[in-house]
Scaffold this active site. Sequence first.
Site, PDB file in Angstrom:
ATOM      1  N   ASP A   3      12.416  61.110 110.185  1.00  0.00           N
ATOM      2  CA  ASP A   3      10.983  61.751 110.018  1.00  0.00           C
ATOM      3  C   ASP A   3      10.477  61.226 108.642  1.00  0.00           C
ATOM      4  OD1 ASP A   3       8.415  62.596 110.141  1.00  0.00           O
ATOM      5  OD2 ASP A   3       9.189  64.837 110.267  1.00  0.00           O
ATOM      6  N   ASP A  39       4.275  56.593 110.228  1.00  0.00           N
ATOM      7  CA  ASP A  39       4.868  57.850 110.520  1.00  0.00           C
ATOM      8  C   ASP A  39       5.958  57.600 111.579  1.00  0.00           C
ATOM      9  OD1 ASP A  39       5.734  60.429 110.367  1.00  0.00           O
ATOM     10  OD2 ASP A  39       4.254  61.307 111.831  1.00  0.00           O
TER      11      ASP A  39
END
Length: 382
Positions: free
Chosen positions: A73, A254
């Site tokens: 992440d 992302d």
Amino acid sequence: MAKRFNLTGSGKLLARDQARVKNLFIRGGAKAGAPRGLDADTGTSAPATNDVVSYVVDVSVGTPPTTYTLIVDTGSSNTWVGAGKPYVKTSSSKSTPDSVSVTYGSGDFTGSEFLDTISLGTGLKATGQGIGAASSSEGFQGVDGILGIGPTDLTLGTLDPDEATAIPTITDTLFAQRTIPAHEVAISFEPTNQESVVNGELTFGGTDPSKFTGSITFAPITGTFPASEFFGIDQSIRYGSSTNILSETAGIVDTGTTLTLIATDALQRYQRATGAVLDQTTGLLRLTTAQFSELQSLFFTINGVSFEFTANAQIWPRALNSAIGGDANSIYLIVGDIGTDSGQGLDFINGQTFLERFYAVFDSANSRVGIAKTKFTTSTIN
């Protein structure tokens, strides 16, 4: 092999990503300067597994080590375990006086913060690395936690009582301990029609030239809040030769978001251009076979360079339709609604589905993000 996703039912994938977006707005925090690093051509790599809606890596924690499966992440920066397999204290574990908690929109965890030895890949070992040991968590079925490799300041406010203390990411620690020559991490993802396959790579301290083609285009971190608090850049998006979808604006790159999300007004323009209809079961836009045959490329312009996102790149892998509760014979688009109109300071997310077509470099030292083409940019695997 146990599946690490559970997304059947009405609109769960889009809803999960949209919940994450709402929390990204909330989590945008204070800025701090990043240490400068060295430019490097090659770094040290660790393999990553594509599990349909996320990428995961195996991370060893402790002495002797326990191996955990963690989501990759770049939109958060806390590393923690315990969602599945509990944290195991060993000779290298060091308690801290802090509790730790993070809310992700689509999940959360609460626990205690420790310092410990963390290893991944071959030769990537960080000692005294901050790691959360979850006592409770929600929304992380099938994984053990998160490897947070976003900007360090995203950890501010996650500790208690030391709310003003940031927790160095593993990238920070590896660089500070001179394990890697540059303060950056590069990501290689690839499209797939399998439910689980090791086809990704994280390269710490440099890049892997075998994973991209041509040169890397670097864009500075945007100055627009709140995208500026993440790995945010400015870009515009065009459909075909002349249809404007999104004028130049700020958003983020992302790994933790599955879809490629754009502002609501931009998605409406995209929907009109493609003729797609909203599928009530998945929450995604759906095309007929005839419409797909006419689907044109999207062009993402980043720092003056245009990156072509082909028709095949814009659709969900048809062999994996059942994984998102879809119909086996339908064609779903992976471009989705971010949930707000443009002008909010975070108007797009180039998520996993984008990164499966382009190589990305998250360069903390020089406050920039790099994008490059790969041999999968024009793949027709979907």
